[in-house]
Design a protein around this motif. Structure first.
Motif, PDB file in Angstrom:
ATOM      1  N   UNK A   1       0.838  -1.206   0.000  1.00 42.19           N
ATOM      2  CA  UNK A   1       0.000   0.000   0.000  1.00 42.19           C
ATOM      3  C   UNK A   1       0.868   1.249   0.000  1.00 42.19           C
ATOM      4  N   UNK A   2       1.890   1.286   0.839  1.00 41.04           N
ATOM      5  CA  UNK A   2       2.776   2.458   0.886  1.00 41.04           C
ATOM      6  C   UNK A   2       3.474   2.668  -0.455  1.00 41.04           C
ATOM      7  N   UNK A   3       3.936   1.573  -1.053  1.00 43.00           N
ATOM      8  CA  UNK A   3       4.661   1.687  -2.324  1.00 43.00           C
ATOM      9  C   UNK A   3       3.752   2.180  -3.446  1.00 43.00           C
ATOM     10  N   UNK A   4       2.539   1.668  -3.515  1.00 35.61           N
ATOM     11  CA  UNK A   4       1.630   2.052  -4.599  1.00 35.61           C
ATOM     12  C   UNK A   4       1.114   3.466  -4.422  1.00 35.61           C
ATOM     13  N   UNK A   5       0.791   3.865  -3.214  1.00 36.33           N
ATOM     14  CA  UNK A   5       0.307   5.233  -2.993  1.00 36.33           C
ATOM     15  C   UNK A   5       1.426   6.243  -3.252  1.00 36.33           C
ATOM     16  N   UNK A   6       2.672   5.854  -2.980  1.00 39.35           N
ATOM     17  CA  UNK A   6       3.793   6.739  -3.267  1.00 39.35           C
ATOM     18  C   UNK A   6       3.966   7.034  -4.747  1.00 39.35           C
ATOM     19  N   UNK A   7       3.350   6.225  -5.617  1.00 44.87           N
ATOM     20  CA  UNK A   7       3.439   6.449  -7.063  1.00 44.87           C
ATOM     21  C   UNK A   7       2.318   7.342  -7.593  1.00 44.87           C
ATOM     22  N   UNK A   8       1.372   7.750  -6.731  1.00 45.48           N
ATOM     23  CA  UNK A   8       0.182   8.465  -7.173  1.00 45.48           C
ATOM     24  C   UNK A   8       0.046   9.790  -6.429  1.00 45.48           C
ATOM     25  N   UNK A   9      -0.585  10.773  -7.105  1.00 46.64           N
ATOM     26  CA  UNK A   9      -0.964  12.014  -6.443  1.00 46.64           C
ATOM     27  C   UNK A   9      -2.217  11.780  -5.611  1.00 46.64           C
ATOM     28  N   UNK A  10      -2.487  12.726  -4.712  1.00 47.87           N
ATOM     29  CA  UNK A  10      -3.637  12.576  -3.826  1.00 47.87           C
ATOM     30  C   UNK A  10      -4.937  12.482  -4.628  1.00 47.87           C
ATOM     31  N   UNK A  11      -5.074  13.299  -5.650  1.00 47.71           N
ATOM     32  CA  UNK A  11      -6.298  13.273  -6.453  1.00 47.71           C
ATOM     33  C   UNK A  11      -6.476  11.917  -7.126  1.00 47.71           C
ATOM     34  N   UNK A  12      -5.383  11.311  -7.568  1.00 48.12           N
ATOM     35  CA  UNK A  12      -5.468   9.988  -8.193  1.00 48.12           C
ATOM     36  C   UNK A  12      -5.853   8.921  -7.177  1.00 48.12           C
ATOM     37  N   UNK A  13      -5.353   9.045  -5.960  1.00 48.36           N
ATOM     38  CA  UNK A  13      -5.717   8.085  -4.914  1.00 48.36           C
ATOM     39  C   UNK A  13      -7.218   8.140  -4.649  1.00 48.36           C
TER      40      UNK A  13
END
Length: 296
Positions: free
Chosen positions: A127-139
């Motif tokens: 989860x940490x690795x994947x969210x680190x690849x995305x902007x907040x709006x994309x999350x």
């Protein structure tokens, strides 16, 4: 029968009875009835021998042992929260939940000690690795895609443990108070901008409609004038044709006719009126009357 013979008979029967009991115990120990929701891992002399499925199974007594009874029902890990930082440096707290079931108990037993803790740690890292690849709006907007990616990566990570991940859910994405306040201000600013754009578009549309109305009115006025001009041109052509065909008399007839009509209009006025007519006008009226009479 002597007492000694009776004792010997009783002893012999007791041995037979004990033997029969022992055989029955061995037979019962060799039969394993496994419930539908479980699988048994069988060890023979301390080593993995087999895995028993639901139903009636047979093992070798004294040699085989049901060392582990594993439930194959779907399980849900407790909801876990972990912090993560998005690509645009926003700290978020993600609540996740994972559903799984054991498909190969022998791997789960001999390759991992605490399967729940292992899955929880694996999910947190992914989860940490994947969210680190995305902007907040994309999350926020691509949550379903993020869930699908996390599920796929967790399945690959736990494949060696004999586990099937059935579902992975992101229950919530929480923000700190400062970030929420900033997002609220941004949202209000965006709403104000949209309102201004809508108002400007309305004013523009109003001007366009007014311009269209004025253009339409001008076009209609020009069309009316053109029709009037065409009518006057046609009348002039008729008079010119009459003069061409009948000479000056036709023109004099038209002038006399207009003079008579004007005199009639003056005579129809209300009240007492005194009309002064020049002397040459009387001659013109006389000519007009004669011409009118002659035309009749």
């Amino acid at each position: 029968m002597t007492e000694e013979q009776l004792i010997a008979l009783v002893s012999q029967n007791a041995i037979y009875l004990l033997g029969a009991v022992f055989v029955i115990v061995l037979v019962l120990a060799g039969v394993k009835i496994v419930p539908q929701s479980e699988k048994y891992v069988i060890q023979r002399l301390g080593r993995l021998h087999s895995v028993l499925g639901p139903g009636i199974n047979f093992i070798v007594p004294l040699l085989d042992k049901a060392a582990h009874k594993i439930s194959i029902l779907e399980r849900q890990l407790p909801t876990a929260s972990q912090d993560a930082i998005t690509r645009d440096n926003v700290l978020v707290q993600v609540d996740t939940s994972v559903f799984y079931r054991i498909t190969e108990p022998e791997k789960t037993v001999y390759r991992i000690r605490d399967v729940d803790a292992a899955i929880k740690t694996t999910v947190a890292g992914i989860v940490r690795a994947e969210i680190g690849k995305m902007d907040l709006d994309e999350v926020q907007s691509n949550r379903s895609q993020l869930i699908s990616t996390i599920k796929s990566l967790v399945e690959d990570a736990v494949d060696d443990w004999g586990i099937e991940v059935t579902r992975a859910e992101i229950l919530d994405v929480n923000l700190d108070q400062a970030t929420r306040q900033a997002m609220l201000q941004q949202l209000n600013a965006e709403r104000a901008r949209r309102a201004q754009v809508t108002e400007a578009e309305g004013a523009k549309r109003s001007v366009e409609l007014n311009a269209d109305a004025e253009l339409y009115a001008a076009e209609q006025t020009a069309k009316a004038r053109r029709i009037q001009a065409d009518a006057e041109a046609y009348a002039t052509q008729v008079v010119a044709r009459a003069i061409s065909e009948h000479g000056i008399e036709a023109a004099q007839y038209q002038v006399a006719l207009k003079q008579v009509e004007a005199l009639n209009t003056l005579g129809e006025g209300s009240g007492s009126q005194t009309i002064l007519v020049p002397a040459n006008a009387l001659e013109a009226f006389g000519d007009a009357f004669r011409m009118l009479k002659g035309n009749k």
